[in-house]
Design a protein around this motif. Structure first.
Motif, PDB file in Angstrom:
ATOM      1  N   ARG A  68       0.474   9.825  -7.540  1.00  0.00           N
ATOM      2  CA  ARG A  68      -0.404  10.159  -6.299  1.00  0.00           C
ATOM      3  C   ARG A  68      -0.927  11.732  -6.564  1.00  0.00           C
ATOM      4  N   ASN A 116      -3.783   0.352  -2.706  1.00  0.00           N
ATOM      5  CA  ASN A 116      -3.983  -0.616  -2.099  1.00  0.00           C
ATOM      6  C   ASN A 116      -3.700  -1.726  -3.345  1.00  0.00           C
ATOM      7  N   TRP A 148       3.855  10.510   2.812  1.00  0.00           N
ATOM      8  CA  TRP A 148       3.231   9.705   2.211  1.00  0.00           C
ATOM      9  C   TRP A 148       3.719   8.405   3.204  1.00  0.00           C
ATOM     10  N   MET A 194       0.958  -1.059   0.018  1.00  0.00           N
ATOM     11  CA  MET A 194       0.561   0.164  -0.343  1.00  0.00           C
ATOM     12  C   MET A 194       0.305   1.488  -0.234  1.00  0.00           C
ATOM     13  N   SER A 254      -4.524   7.122  -2.051  1.00  0.00           N
ATOM     14  CA  SER A 254      -4.203   5.245  -1.644  1.00  0.00           C
ATOM     15  C   SER A 254      -4.370   5.042  -2.447  1.00  0.00           C
ATOM     16  N   GLU A 298       4.807   0.660  -5.082  1.00  0.00           N
ATOM     17  CA  GLU A 298       4.207   1.611  -4.688  1.00  0.00           C
ATOM     18  C   GLU A 298       5.127   2.375  -4.857  1.00  0.00           C
ATOM     19  N   VAL A 303       0.288   5.209   0.840  1.00  0.00           N
ATOM     20  CA  VAL A 303      -1.459   5.943   1.048  1.00  0.00           C
ATOM     21  C   VAL A 303      -0.398   7.852   1.736  1.00  0.00           C
ATOM     22  N   ARG A 304      -1.712   8.454   1.350  1.00  0.00           N
ATOM     23  CA  ARG A 304      -0.936   9.588   2.079  1.00  0.00           C
ATOM     24  C   ARG A 304      -1.740  10.179   3.462  1.00  0.00           C
TER      25      ARG A 304
END
Length: 174
Positions: free
Chosen positions: A106, A113, A78, A67, A111, A98, A69-70
Motif C-alpha cells: 500500500r 485491481n 482503505w 480490489m 489501489s 487483498e 483501494v484507498r
C-alpha cells in the motif's frame, strides 16, 4: 527482522499469526478469522497511518476477483471489494490476498485491481506483487506449523488434501 531483510508475504503472514495467537491467547481456530485480521491491522506496525480498513463489499464485476483501494477523500481509510459470485473459499482467499496487498504494497500504490489479466498477462512488476500477495494469503490461511503437523507421517492424497482444505477454509487448489 533486520533492516536488510525485506518484508515478504510469508514473514508478514507469520507475524500476523503471532499477533492473532496473542489475541486468541493461544487458542486460535484452524480457520483464520479474516474479520479479526482486517480490524486488527490498522492498530499494528503494518497499519501505520491507517485508521480503518472498511468492511469488505461485494463487487459486481465478474472479471475481477478483488480490489484494495484507498479512499481518495480520506487517505487513512482503505476498502476491500470481492467477487461475490466466487465460491466462499475463493472469496476467503481473495480477502486474504487483498490484506496482503495492504501489508506489503500500500505504500507504493493507492489501489489494486486483481483480475486474471493482471495475474497472467500484466507487467513483470504487477505479476510479482500479485505473487507476493498470494504468498501472504497462502501462509496466513494455512499456517506452515499447523500444515506440517497435519501431514507429518501421513500419505498425501486427495482425501487428506480435501480434509485440510475444509479445516483451513480454503479451496483444494490452495
Amino acid at each position: 527482522m533486520n533492516a536488510a531483510q525485506a518484508l515478504t508475504g510469508s514473514i508478514a503472514a507469520n507475524t500476523v499469526q503471532k499477533w492473532l495467537r496473542a489475541w486468541h491467547q493461544g487458542d486460535m481456530p484452524d480457520a483464520i478469522d479474516l474479520e479479526i485480521v482486517r480490524q486488527m491491522l490498522p492498530d499494528t506496525p503494518y497499519g501505520a497511518g491507517v485508521r480503518e480498513i472498511k468492511t469488505p463489499m461485494a463487487l459486481g464485476i465478474d472479471s475481477c476477483e478483488g480490489m484494495l483501494v484507498r479512499n481518495p477523500k480520506d487517505t487513512a481509510e482503505w476498502g476491500i471489494f470481492y467477487n461475490d459470485k466466487a465460491r466462499p473459499e475463493r472469496q476467503r482467499f481473495t480477502l486474504a490476498h487483498e490484506l496482503g496487498h495492504f501489508v506489503l504494497h500500500r505504500g507504493s500504490h493507492a489501489s489494486f485491481n486483481c483480475d486474471k489479466d493482471s495475474i497472467y498477462t500484466g507487467t513483470d512488476t504487477l505479476k510479482q506483487i500479485e505473487r507476493e500477495a498470494d504468498e501472504f494469503a497462502s501462509n496466513l490461511l494455512m499456517p506452515g506449523d499447523l500444515l506440517r503437523q497435519r501431514i507429518t507421517g501421513k500419505r498425501i492424497d486427495f482425501h487428506l488434501l480435501g480434509e485440510l482444505a475444509k479445516e483451513f477454509g480454503v479451496s483444494l487448489e490452495a
